[in-house]
Design a protein around this motif. Structure first.
Motif, PDB file in Angstrom:
ATOM      1  N   MET A   1     -22.490  95.702 -19.410  1.00 51.14           N
ATOM      2  CA  MET A   1     -22.265  95.623 -17.989  1.00 51.14           C
ATOM      3  C   MET A   1     -23.366  95.129 -17.629  1.00 51.14           C
ATOM      4  N   ALA A   2     -24.974  94.856 -18.564  1.00 47.40           N
ATOM      5  CA  ALA A   2     -26.192  94.317 -17.779  1.00 47.40           C
ATOM      6  C   ALA A   2     -25.851  92.914 -17.062  1.00 47.40           C
ATOM      7  N   PHE A   3     -25.156  92.513 -18.325  1.00 50.12           N
ATOM      8  CA  PHE A   3     -25.054  91.638 -17.820  1.00 50.12           C
ATOM      9  C   PHE A   3     -24.108  91.019 -17.130  1.00 50.12           C
ATOM     10  N   GLU A   4     -23.139  91.860 -16.255  1.00 53.67           N
ATOM     11  CA  GLU A   4     -22.165  91.485 -15.821  1.00 53.67           C
ATOM     12  C   GLU A   4     -22.466  91.732 -14.553  1.00 53.67           C
ATOM     13  N   ILE A   5     -23.841  92.503 -14.184  1.00 53.01           N
ATOM     14  CA  ILE A   5     -24.400  92.525 -12.597  1.00 53.01           C
ATOM     15  C   ILE A   5     -25.057  90.628 -12.823  1.00 53.01           C
ATOM     16  N   PHE A   6     -25.301  90.261 -14.100  1.00 58.01           N
ATOM     17  CA  PHE A   6     -25.930  89.162 -14.109  1.00 58.01           C
ATOM     18  C   PHE A   6     -24.729  87.935 -13.248  1.00 58.01           C
ATOM     19  N   VAL A   7     -23.651  88.081 -14.788  1.00 57.02           N
ATOM     20  CA  VAL A   7     -22.594  87.475 -13.797  1.00 57.02           C
ATOM     21  C   VAL A   7     -21.874  88.228 -12.298  1.00 57.02           C
ATOM     22  N   ALA A   8     -21.890  88.802 -11.977  1.00 62.58           N
ATOM     23  CA  ALA A   8     -21.574  89.026 -10.262  1.00 62.58           C
ATOM     24  C   ALA A   8     -22.417  88.287  -9.143  1.00 62.58           C
ATOM     25  N   PHE A   9     -23.329  88.146  -9.499  1.00 62.77           N
ATOM     26  CA  PHE A   9     -24.210  87.599  -8.616  1.00 62.77           C
ATOM     27  C   PHE A   9     -24.121  86.132  -9.186  1.00 62.77           C
ATOM     28  N   ILE A  10     -24.120  85.488 -10.579  1.00 64.19           N
ATOM     29  CA  ILE A  10     -23.721  84.222 -10.610  1.00 64.19           C
ATOM     30  C   ILE A  10     -22.418  83.891  -9.963  1.00 64.19           C
ATOM     31  N   GLN A  11     -22.034  84.810  -9.950  1.00 69.67           N
ATOM     32  CA  GLN A  11     -20.014  84.074  -9.710  1.00 69.67           C
ATOM     33  C   GLN A  11     -19.927  83.701  -7.820  1.00 69.67           C
ATOM     34  N   ALA A  12     -20.844  84.942  -7.270  1.00 69.87           N
ATOM     35  CA  ALA A  12     -20.691  84.889  -6.276  1.00 69.87           C
ATOM     36  C   ALA A  12     -21.962  83.101  -5.771  1.00 69.87           C
ATOM     37  N   PHE A  13     -22.742  83.410  -6.181  1.00 72.96           N
ATOM     38  CA  PHE A  13     -23.252  82.060  -5.997  1.00 72.96           C
ATOM     39  C   PHE A  13     -22.396  81.118  -6.323  1.00 72.96           C
ATOM     40  N   VAL A  14     -22.315  80.480  -6.973  1.00 67.47           N
ATOM     41  CA  VAL A  14     -21.571  79.524  -7.840  1.00 67.47           C
ATOM     42  C   VAL A  14     -20.113  79.409  -6.699  1.00 67.47           C
ATOM     43  N   PHE A  15     -19.511  80.419  -6.473  1.00 67.40           N
ATOM     44  CA  PHE A  15     -18.280  79.899  -5.615  1.00 67.40           C
ATOM     45  C   PHE A  15     -18.773  78.945  -4.363  1.00 67.40           C
ATOM     46  N   THR A  16     -20.333  80.222  -3.529  1.00 66.91           N
ATOM     47  CA  THR A  16     -20.705  79.821  -2.287  1.00 66.91           C
ATOM     48  C   THR A  16     -21.239  78.387  -2.645  1.00 66.91           C
ATOM     49  N   TYR A  17     -21.197  77.850  -3.691  1.00 62.88           N
ATOM     50  CA  TYR A  17     -22.374  76.872  -3.870  1.00 62.88           C
ATOM     51  C   TYR A  17     -21.772  76.087  -3.530  1.00 62.88           C
ATOM     52  N   LEU A  18     -20.316  76.254  -4.251  1.00 63.61           N
ATOM     53  CA  LEU A  18     -19.538  74.466  -4.568  1.00 63.61           C
ATOM     54  C   LEU A  18     -18.635  74.553  -3.607  1.00 63.61           C
ATOM     55  N   SER A  19     -18.631  75.564  -2.122  1.00 64.95           N
ATOM     56  CA  SER A  19     -17.575  75.579  -1.314  1.00 64.95           C
ATOM     57  C   SER A  19     -18.706  75.064  -0.462  1.00 64.95           C
ATOM     58  N   ALA A  20     -19.997  75.304  -0.209  1.00 61.28           N
ATOM     59  CA  ALA A  20     -21.115  74.547   0.731  1.00 61.28           C
ATOM     60  C   ALA A  20     -20.412  72.927   0.563  1.00 61.28           C
ATOM     61  N   SER A  21     -20.987  73.107  -0.792  1.00 58.77           N
ATOM     62  CA  SER A  21     -20.722  71.449  -1.328  1.00 58.77           C
ATOM     63  C   SER A  21     -19.619  70.630  -1.502  1.00 58.77           C
ATOM     64  N   TYR A  22     -18.832  71.569  -1.088  1.00 58.88           N
ATOM     65  CA  TYR A  22     -17.144  70.543  -0.576  1.00 58.88           C
ATOM     66  C   TYR A  22     -17.550  70.054   0.847  1.00 58.88           C
ATOM     67  N   ILE A  23     -18.287  71.185   1.985  1.00 61.83           N
ATOM     68  CA  ILE A  23     -18.105  70.882   2.798  1.00 61.83           C
ATOM     69  C   ILE A  23     -18.842  70.079   3.772  1.00 61.83           C
ATOM     70  N   VAL A  24     -20.401  69.780   2.773  1.00 61.65           N
ATOM     71  CA  VAL A  24     -21.300  69.380   3.248  1.00 61.65           C
ATOM     72  C   VAL A  24     -20.664  67.532   2.989  1.00 61.65           C
ATOM     73  N   GLY A  25     -19.983  67.297   1.524  1.00 58.14           N
ATOM     74  CA  GLY A  25     -19.008  66.052   1.109  1.00 58.14           C
ATOM     75  C   GLY A  25     -18.569  65.791   2.051  1.00 58.14           C
ATOM     76  N   ALA A  26     -17.675  66.347   2.362  1.00 57.88           N
ATOM     77  CA  ALA A  26     -16.915  65.940   3.622  1.00 57.88           C
ATOM     78  C   ALA A  26     -17.058  65.935   5.088  1.00 57.88           C
ATOM     79  N   LEU A  27     -18.335  66.599   5.087  1.00 60.44           N
ATOM     80  CA  LEU A  27     -18.959  66.284   6.697  1.00 60.44           C
ATOM     81  C   LEU A  27     -20.037  64.861   6.518  1.00 60.44           C
ATOM     82  N   GLN A  28     -20.521  65.018   5.173  1.00 58.45           N
ATOM     83  CA  GLN A  28     -21.651  63.567   5.612  1.00 58.45           C
ATOM     84  C   GLN A  28     -20.595  62.511   5.170  1.00 58.45           C
TER      85      GLN A  28
END
Lengths: 243, 75
Positions: free
Chosen positions: A213-240
Motif C-alpha cells: 500500500m505504501a508502495f502504491e502511494i508512491f506509484v500513484a505519484f510516479i505514474q501521474a508524473f510519467v504520463f504527464t511528462y511523456l505527454s509534455a515531451s510529445y507536445i514539445v517535440g511536435a512544436l519544436q
C-alpha cells in the motif's frame, strides 16, 4: 478465486441512450468524484488567490511550478498556454490513482478504457498542434531526423510512423497495468489466507499489504508524473522541430 | 499437452522471463545512477529524477508481460 474480482465494474444506475449501454458503474462514479475534487480544488484556490499564499494555494502553486519548470521549460513563454492542459491531466490521474487506494473504491485508471481515452486525447492534441504549427508537409518531414540521405530517410519513415502510433498504446498500457497490477497483488496476498485455509499465515499478508500500500502511494505519484511528462515531451517535440 | 495446461505454462513463463529481464534492467539502471551520484553528489537530484523516469519505462515492460499472462491465465 478470481484475481480480477475487485476491479470488476458493477452497474449502479442503469442508463440506456439509443440502444447503447451507458450505465453508470462504480468506476464512473469515482471518476466523476475525482473530476469534482480536482475542479473544486483549483476553483476554490484560484478564486481566493493572494500574494502571500495560504497552505492550499502553496500546494497548487507547487504542482504548477513543478510542471512549468520540469516539463515545459524548453518551450519558454510559448509553454505557458499548455500549462492548464498538463496540470489538469496530472491532477486528474493523481486524484483517481489515490482515490483507488481507499478500500472499496476502484481506481478509475485501472480500467483500460479510461487510460486509452486519455492517451488518445494526448495523441490528437500532439498531432493537431504539430500540423497547425508547421503545416502538413513540413510536419510530415519532421518525423524523420533532419539531414539524412533520401534512401535512409525513406527507410526510416515507416519505422518512425509506427513509433508515433505506438505512443498512445504504451501510454495506455503503462498507466493501466501499473494500477491494475498493484491491486491484483493486494488481493492475491489477502487470498493467501483462503488458499492455505489457516489464519496462521495472516501476519504475512498483513505486513506485505502494508508495504504494498505504501508502495502504491508512491506509484500513484510516479505514474501521474510519467504520463504527464511523456505527454509534455510529445507536445514539445511536435512544436519544436529543427529546420 | 492440454490447451489449458499450456496456457498456464505460457503465462508463467512469460511473466517469469519478463521479471528476469526487468530485474536485470532496473538493477543496472540503479547501479549506474548510484555510481553517478557518488561521483557527483551535486548532480544527485537530477540523476535521481531521470532514474525514476527510466525505471518507470523499464517496469512497464514487465507489466506488458503481466497483461499477456493474465490474458493467458484467465483464458
Amino acid at each position: 478465486m478470481n484475481t480480477l474480482e475487485h476491479l470488476k465494474q458493477t452497474e449502479v444506475i442503469n442508463v440506456e441512450v439509443a440502444g447503447i449501454d451507458a450505465s453508470l458503474t462504480n468506476g464512473t462514479l469515482i471518476l466523476f468524484l475525482a473530476v469534482a475534487l480536482v475542479v473544486s480544488f483549483y476553483f476554490i484556490v484560484g478564486r481566493k488567490a493572494k500574494l502571500v499564499p495560504s497552505l492550499t494555494q502553496s500546494a497548487a502553486e507547487l504542482i504548477l511550478d513543478f510542471i512549468r519548470s520540469e516539463m515545459l521549460s524548453p518551450l519558454g513563454r510559448e509553454g505557458e498556454k499548455w500549462l492548464p492542459f498538463l496540470v489538469s491531466l496530472f491532477s486528474l490521474i493523481l486524484v483517481s490513482n489515490l482515490l483507488g487506494l481507499i478500500p472499496g473504491f476502484v481506481p478509475p485508471t485501472s480500467n483500460i478504457n479510461v487510460t486509452a481515452t486519455l492517451a488518445v486525447i494526448v495523441f490528437f492534441t500532439t498531432h493537431i498542434t504539430g500540423l497547425r504549427k508547421h503545416g502538413p508537409w513540413s510536419y510530415l518531414k519532421s518525423i524523420v531526423p533532419e539531414g539524412l540521405p533520401f534512401f535512409i530517410a525513406a527507410f526510416l519513415f515507416p519505422l518512425e510512423l509506427i513509433g508515433q502510433l505506438a505512443r498512445p498504446f504504451s501510454l495506455t498500457v503503462r498507466l493501466f497495468a501499473n494500477l491494475f497490477a498493484g491491486h491484483a497483488i493486494i488481493i492475491t496476498l489477502v487470498s493467501l489466507i483462503i488458499i492455505f485455509k489457516s489464519f496462521l499465515i495472516a501476519p504475512f499478508p498483513v505486513i506485505g499489504n502494508t508495504a504494498i500500500m505504501a508502495f502504491e502511494i508512491f506509484v500513484a505519484f510516479i505514474q501521474a508524473f510519467v504520463f504527464t511528462y511523456l505527454s509534455a515531451s510529445y507536445i514539445v517535440g511536435a512544436l519544436q522541430t529543427e529546420h | 499437452m492440454e490447451s489449458a495446461v499450456s496456457a498456464y505454462l505460457g503465462a508463467a513463463i512469460s511473466i517469469g522471463l519478463a521479471a528476469l529481464g526487468t530485474g536485470l534492467g532496473i538493477g543496472m539502471l540503479a547501479s549506474k545512477a548510484m555510481e553517478g551520484m557518488a561521483r557527483q553528489p551535486e548532480a544527485s537530484v537530477n540523476i535521481r529524477m531521470s532514474m525514476i523516469i527510466a525505471i518507470a519505462f523499464v517496469e512497464a515492460i514487465a507489466l506488458y508481460a503481466l497483461v499477456v499472462s493474465l490474458i493467458l491465465a484467465t483464458k
